[in-house]
Scaffold this active site. Sequence first.
Site, PDB file in Angstrom:
ATOM      1  N   HIS A 133       0.722  -1.071   0.120  1.00  0.00           N
ATOM      2  CA  HIS A 133      -0.046  -0.174  -0.067  1.00  0.00           C
ATOM      3  C   HIS A 133       0.922   1.162  -0.087  1.00  0.00           C
ATOM      4  O   HIS A 133       0.314   2.429  -0.385  1.00  0.00           O
ATOM      5  CB  HIS A 133      -1.112  -0.045   1.119  1.00  0.00           C
ATOM      6  N   ASP A 163       0.298  -7.433   1.276  1.00  0.00           N
ATOM      7  CA  ASP A 163       0.812  -6.189   1.569  1.00  0.00           C
ATOM      8  C   ASP A 163       2.234  -6.139   1.386  1.00  0.00           C
ATOM      9  O   ASP A 163       2.851  -5.388   2.502  1.00  0.00           O
ATOM     10  CB  ASP A 163      -0.019  -5.656   2.971  1.00  0.00           C
ATOM     11  N   GLY A 237       3.142   6.307   8.205  1.00  0.00           N
ATOM     12  CA  GLY A 237       4.611   6.595   8.034  1.00  0.00           C
ATOM     13  C   GLY A 237       5.637   5.314   8.303  1.00  0.00           C
ATOM     14  O   GLY A 237       6.569   5.255   7.825  1.00  0.00           O
ATOM     15  N   SER A 239       4.554   2.172   7.967  1.00  0.00           N
ATOM     16  CA  SER A 239       4.276   1.112   7.200  1.00  0.00           C
ATOM     17  C   SER A 239       5.666   0.718   6.276  1.00  0.00           C
ATOM     18  O   SER A 239       6.328   1.591   5.669  1.00  0.00           O
ATOM     19  CB  SER A 239       3.172   1.681   6.241  1.00  0.00           C
ATOM     20  N   LEU A 291      -1.712 -27.724  -4.671  1.00  0.00           N
ATOM     21  CA  LEU A 291      -1.253 -29.112  -4.135  1.00  0.00           C
ATOM     22  C   LEU A 291      -2.056 -30.315  -4.617  1.00  0.00           C
ATOM     23  O   LEU A 291      -1.648 -31.077  -5.309  1.00  0.00           O
ATOM     24  CB  LEU A 291      -0.892 -28.835  -2.699  1.00  0.00           C
ATOM     25  N   GLY A 292      -3.367 -29.698  -4.532  1.00  0.00           N
ATOM     26  CA  GLY A 292      -4.388 -30.816  -5.053  1.00  0.00           C
ATOM     27  C   GLY A 292      -5.159 -31.716  -4.139  1.00  0.00           C
ATOM     28  O   GLY A 292      -5.344 -33.010  -4.519  1.00  0.00           O
ATOM     29  N   VAL A 293      -5.400 -30.982  -2.856  1.00  0.00           N
ATOM     30  CA  VAL A 293      -5.924 -31.966  -1.948  1.00  0.00           C
ATOM     31  C   VAL A 293      -7.301 -31.257  -1.403  1.00  0.00           C
ATOM     32  O   VAL A 293      -7.374 -29.960  -1.683  1.00  0.00           O
ATOM     33  CB  VAL A 293      -5.113 -32.365  -0.622  1.00  0.00           C
TER      34      VAL A 293
END
Length: 486
Positions: A133, A163, A237, A239, A291-293
Site C-alpha cells: 500500500h 501487503d 509512515g 508502514s 497441491l491438489g488435496v
Amino acid sequence: MARRVSCRPVSSRLLSVLLVLALAPVAGADEGPLDSWLKARVREHAAWFASQTGGDGRSAAGPGLWRERTGDDPGIPGFVPPTSLAPLIRAVEAGVVNITTVAPRDSGLSGMKKATGSGFVLTPDGLVLTNNHVVAGARQIAVRLSDGREFSAGVVGRDASTDVALLRLNGAEAEDLPALYLGNSDRLEVGDWVVAIGNPFGLDHSVAHGMISAKERVLGVGQFDDFIQTDALINPGNSGGPLFNMKGEVVGVNTAIISQGQGIGFAVPINLVKDLLPNLRENGKLERGWLGVVINDDGQGGERRAPLVKDVYKDSPAAAAGIRPGDRLVAVNGRAIGSYLQLLRKVALLAPGTEARLSLLRDGATMEVTVRLTVRPAPEAQQALGLIQRTSTDQDVGLSLVDLTPEVAAPLGEEAWAGALVSGITPGSPAFQAGVRVGDVVTEVNRRRVKDAAGARAALAKGSAGASILLRVKRGDALQYVAIAR
C-alpha cells in the site's frame, strides 16, 4: 527542626513484648502451667524469627506472605536485564530507508499527491522491501538511506493480499548497501522484546520499542491473515519498516494499525515474506501454487491439529507424490502446520513449479514426500477432476460446505450435525466480501435452521435470484448474522 525518631521493626518489638510477658512472672507467685506454656511458645517464636531474618532482624522472605531475593540469588534463569537498546539501534538503523511516492489523486481529482512510508534494504545490490500500500499506484518512487543518499526505485513485484512489495534501486551507486539480516518469526514468543524503526509522519528514523502482544492475529483483511501484534508504536509512515528482535534481525514488516486504539500495531511475519519473495522476484506478483488435496478438518477450535486429507485430485501434484486420503499433513519445508489455513498460506505463497517438501503422518508413522506444485486450475477444471460437488447456488455465493460429522466436529469443539462447516471460500465472491470465513459453522439460512451441508444447500437454492441471503454463523463461541448479496 524536624524531629528524628528511631524505631525498631515491628516484628522485633513484638518479640520483645512477648519476652517481657514470658520472663517476668508476677512477683512472689509460683510458676504455674500457663507460665510454662507461654515460655515454650516464646522459644518457638524466637527460633522461627531467627531462621527468617538470619539474626539481623530483617526478613529475607517476608512473614510467610511473599518472597524477596537475597544477594546471592541468581534471579530468573536465562534472563539478563537489558540496560540499553542503543547498541542494537546503531547496528541496524543504516538499513532502514525512507520512501516517498508521487501518485495521482483519488476520485478523479486533478494533480498529484505525495506520501511517505518506510522500508529496509534486503540485499546489498539494491533490493528493498516495503508494504504494497506504500507504493500501489505510484508514478514515482524515491528511496532515501540514512546517510542521505537518494535513489529512484522501480517495483519488482507486489502483492495486495499480503501487503508486501519488492523494489529495485536504480543507479550504478546502488551497491554494497547496508542489508539487514532476516530472523525466524516462528520462534517469536509472546513477551519477546521488539524494536520498530521507521518514518512516522515523516520523522526520519524514529525508534519505538515494545513486545510481542500476540501471534497469528486474524484481522479479516484476507485469507493470508497471520499478523504479529505488538505494542511498539506504529504510526502512519511506519508502514513497510522493519520490526527487529533483540538480535537485530528483522522478524516482521510493520503494516497496520487500529485507528481506534493506542499501542496496538501489526506486522507481517518475516517467514511469510520469505516464502513470497521468490514468487515476487520471478513473477512480479503472487502466482499461487496448487497441491491438489481436499481437507476435511481446518484445525480450528480448542485443539490445534494437522490438516487431514479427505480426497486427492487425480493427476494433481499430491497424487503424483503419493499422498493419500487419511494422511495428515504436519509440515511444509520443515515448518510445522496446525490448521487448514496454515497449509493454505504456505502452499499458496509458493510459485508454480516450486518443489516443496511435505511431512505427513500415515498409520502412526511420519514420512516425507517431495511435491512439484502446479498452477491452480480454474474451478471448472477442478470440477472436471471429479472432486468438487457444488450446486450452482454454492458457486454463486462462493461457499464450500461440508457436513459437521462427529469426526469433524470433535477436534473443532463443535456439536455434531449442528450445522454446515465452511471448508472453503472463493476469493472475491459474495461470501468472501460479506466476511464469511473458513471455519464458520452455518446454522441458519434465511431464518431456516440447517443441520448439514445438504440442508444448507437446499435452503440456499430456495432463495430468489438476485435476492440477498441471510446466514447465521457460529464463529468460536459467538453467533452472528451475515448478509450475502448476490
